[in-house]
Design a protein around this motif. Structure first.
Motif, PDB file in Angstrom:
ATOM      1  N   SER A  60       0.917  -0.881   0.275  1.00 16.14           N
ATOM      2  CA  SER A  60       0.100  -0.180   0.375  1.00 16.14           C
ATOM      3  C   SER A  60       0.937   1.234   0.137  1.00 16.14           C
ATOM      4  O   SER A  60       0.699   2.066  -0.451  1.00 16.14           O
ATOM      5  CB  SER A  60      -0.904  -0.187   1.084  1.00 16.14           C
ATOM      6  N   ILE A  61       1.775   1.342   0.624  1.00 16.63           N
ATOM      7  CA  ILE A  61       2.047   2.389   0.814  1.00 16.63           C
ATOM      8  C   ILE A  61       3.766   2.614  -0.162  1.00 16.63           C
ATOM      9  O   ILE A  61       3.414   3.768  -0.425  1.00 16.63           O
ATOM     10  CB  ILE A  61       3.773   2.310   1.719  1.00 16.63           C
ATOM     11  N   GLU A 119       7.251  13.995   1.430  1.00 19.56           N
ATOM     12  CA  GLU A 119       5.721  12.827   0.844  1.00 19.56           C
ATOM     13  C   GLU A 119       6.340  11.927   2.075  1.00 19.56           C
ATOM     14  O   GLU A 119       4.930  11.511   2.082  1.00 19.56           O
ATOM     15  CB  GLU A 119       5.707  13.071  -0.681  1.00 19.56           C
ATOM     16  N   GLN A 120       6.945  10.998   0.950  1.00 21.30           N
ATOM     17  CA  GLN A 120       7.405   9.699   1.365  1.00 21.30           C
ATOM     18  C   GLN A 120       6.554   9.355   2.223  1.00 21.30           C
ATOM     19  O   GLN A 120       6.297   8.684   3.107  1.00 21.30           O
ATOM     20  CB  GLN A 120       8.514   9.280   0.829  1.00 21.30           C
ATOM     21  N   GLU A 141       0.069   5.537   6.538  1.00 21.33           N
ATOM     22  CA  GLU A 141      -0.558   4.207   6.011  1.00 21.33           C
ATOM     23  C   GLU A 141      -0.214   2.923   7.877  1.00 21.33           C
ATOM     24  O   GLU A 141      -1.329   2.979   8.180  1.00 21.33           O
ATOM     25  CB  GLU A 141       0.572   3.386   5.978  1.00 21.33           C
ATOM     26  N   ILE A 151       3.465   9.884   3.693  1.00 18.99           N
ATOM     27  CA  ILE A 151       2.694   8.833   3.466  1.00 18.99           C
ATOM     28  C   ILE A 151       2.676   7.457   4.430  1.00 18.99           C
ATOM     29  O   ILE A 151       2.560   6.773   4.919  1.00 18.99           O
ATOM     30  CB  ILE A 151       3.048   8.139   1.930  1.00 18.99           C
ATOM     31  N   LYS A 153       3.238   6.899  -7.017  1.00 20.42           N
ATOM     32  CA  LYS A 153       2.275   8.520  -7.260  1.00 20.42           C
ATOM     33  C   LYS A 153       2.754   9.712  -7.658  1.00 20.42           C
ATOM     34  O   LYS A 153       2.490  10.906  -7.925  1.00 20.42           O
ATOM     35  CB  LYS A 153       0.955   8.234  -6.775  1.00 20.42           C
ATOM     36  N   ASP A 170       2.789   1.589  -3.452  1.00 18.11           N
ATOM     37  CA  ASP A 170       1.480   2.390  -4.553  1.00 18.11           C
ATOM     38  C   ASP A 170       1.432   3.655  -3.934  1.00 18.11           C
ATOM     39  O   ASP A 170       1.490   4.419  -5.638  1.00 18.11           O
ATOM     40  CB  ASP A 170       0.048   0.940  -4.513  1.00 18.11           C
ATOM     41  N   SER A 171       1.448   4.157  -3.006  1.00 17.99           N
ATOM     42  CA  SER A 171       1.197   5.500  -2.964  1.00 17.99           C
ATOM     43  C   SER A 171       2.581   6.351  -3.373  1.00 17.99           C
ATOM     44  O   SER A 171       1.928   7.048  -3.911  1.00 17.99           O
ATOM     45  CB  SER A 171       0.560   6.154  -1.236  1.00 17.99           C
TER      46      SER A 171
END
Length: 231
Positions: free
Chosen positions: A29-30, A48-49, A56, A52, A36, A32-33
């Protein structure tokens, strides 16, 4: 009696399986985000990472950490480390986000420590930190990824985690590896007392040969403390 033993083993296997699935699904999930926002410049992308990643983790109530320490799941460091490692292995463009939460100085990846062992070890570490004004982190590790040897792992992790960087007299990283059945010691930014640790790794590993690993770690902290108390 035999049925109870089988049931216990089954539950243990299920728990391990669920933990592995949770870590893998969270990492996916992490990742995939993260994909983007791959277009962002490095520093902006890193921030930003981090957002995210933390967002999560907060989706899972059992991993939430109360900053007061009143609700401090001991598995947080383990999950945090394993998710981070999974991302480093499998997620292109991922930037290392792991940090050991300051509310705990123990990372038990091997699951060697019972609740009583954990309590005893944590209490001894806290005593050492206050008495010696030194940082002390204790970890048990199940592999060296992304490093090739135990010694390299200790050296690089000690640097990456800035062991001792925020303490008056520096710090130490005490690690046990089941891969090599060995105890290792990293001295990070040690400002005084380093000479007292000469040869101490050999003493700790001799102790490991005679005692179980959980007891050996507790006794190792005591031996290190005693070394610093010498006049």
């Amino acid at each position: 009696m035999a049925l109870r033993a089988v049931s216990t083993l089954f539950l243990l296997i299920v728990c391990i399986s669920l933990k592995s699935q949770t870590i893998a699904s969270m990492a996916r999930s992490i990742c995939d985000s993260i994909q983007k926002v791959a277009y962002l410049p490095y520093e902006e992308g890193r921030k930003e990472q981090r957002r995210i990643y933390h967002d999560e983790l907060t989706r899972y109530p059992t991993l939430r950490v109360d900053i007061t320490g009143l609700n401090r799941p001991r598995e947080f460091n383990e999950y945090n480390y394993r998710i981070n490692r999974e991302l480093l292995k499998k997620c292109d463009g991922y930037i290392d986000q792991f940090s050991l939460i300051p509310l705990s100085k123990i990372l038990d990846l091997e699951g060697l420590l019972s609740e009583s062992h954990y309590d005893s070890l944590e209490g001894r570490i806290i005593q050492f930190i206050y008495a010696q004004k030194l940082d002390l982190v204790v970890i048990t590790i199940d592999d060296f990824y992304p490093h090739d040897t135990f010694d390299n792992y200790l050296l690089e992790v000690g640097k990456e985690w800035n062991i001792g960087g925020r303490y008056q007299n520096g710090g130490l990283l005490l690690a046990y590896s089941s891969v090599t059945s060995q105890i290792g010691l990293y001295t990070g930014k040690l400002k005084t007392g380093g000479e007292r640790l000469v040869g101490i790794e050999s003493d700790l590993n001799e102790l490991l040969e005679k005692k179980d690993s959980a007891f050996a770690l507790l006794r190792s902290v005591e031996i290190i403390d005693e070394a610093f108390d010498q006049n």
